[in-house]
Design an enzyme around this catalytic site. Structure first.
Site, PDB file in Angstrom:
ATOM      1  CG  LEU A  35      -2.210  -0.768   1.140  1.00 44.04           C
ATOM      2  CD1 LEU A  35      -1.936  -2.247   1.068  1.00 44.04           C
ATOM      3  CD2 LEU A  35      -3.095  -0.448   2.311  1.00 44.04           C
ATOM      4  CG  ASP A  36       0.163   4.266  -3.014  1.00 40.99           C
ATOM      5  OD1 ASP A  36      -0.925   4.441  -2.416  1.00 40.99           O
ATOM      6  OD2 ASP A  36       0.259   4.297  -4.248  1.00 40.99           O
ATOM      7  CB  SER A  37       0.899   8.001   1.042  1.00 39.54           C
ATOM      8  OG  SER A  37       1.040   8.553  -0.253  1.00 39.54           O
ATOM      9  CG  ASP A  39      -3.054   1.922  -2.119  1.00 39.89           C
ATOM     10  OD1 ASP A  39      -3.953   2.244  -2.918  1.00 39.89           O
ATOM     11  OD2 ASP A  39      -2.010   1.331  -2.463  1.00 39.89           O
ATOM     12  CB  VAL A  40      -2.415   4.703   4.067  1.00 39.17           C
ATOM     13  CG1 VAL A  40      -2.717   4.996   5.527  1.00 39.17           C
ATOM     14  CG2 VAL A  40      -1.372   3.591   3.955  1.00 39.17           C
TER      15      VAL A  40
END
Length: 90
Positions: A35-37, A39-40
């Site tokens: 997950l990238d930022s 996605d978070v």
């Protein structure tokens, strides 16, 4: 209390982001889960729908692991519950 949230996080990460269920552990970093930022941020929106807890952007700055996120949600749940109890007592 935050451990009670692990099944919720596991379901969301598996169903929404395709993370293998076996990879979802409290110590797993979102980066390691792929997950990238962004996605978070999306995860927090889905969590808000599921738990009723809204995490602000600044609260996400130090969230790196599943446990970090569970702790933040649990803190907010306790705070909102405490607020409701105080309102009822007034």
């Amino acid at each position: 209390m935050s451990q009670d949230l692990l099944p919720t996080f596991t379901t969301l990460l598996v169903d929404t982001f395709g993370v293998p269920e076996a990879d979802v552990t409290p110590g797993a970093t979102f980066e390691a889960l792929g997950l990238d930022s962004l996605d978070v941020v999306e995860l927090t929106l889905v969590l808000e729908e599921e738990t009723g807890v809204k995490l602000e952007d600044e609260e996400l700055e130090d969230v790196r692991t599943v446990q970090d996120a569970m702790d933040k949600v649990a803190e907010k749940q306790v705070a909102s519950g405490a607020g409701r109890e105080e309102e009822g007592a007034a």
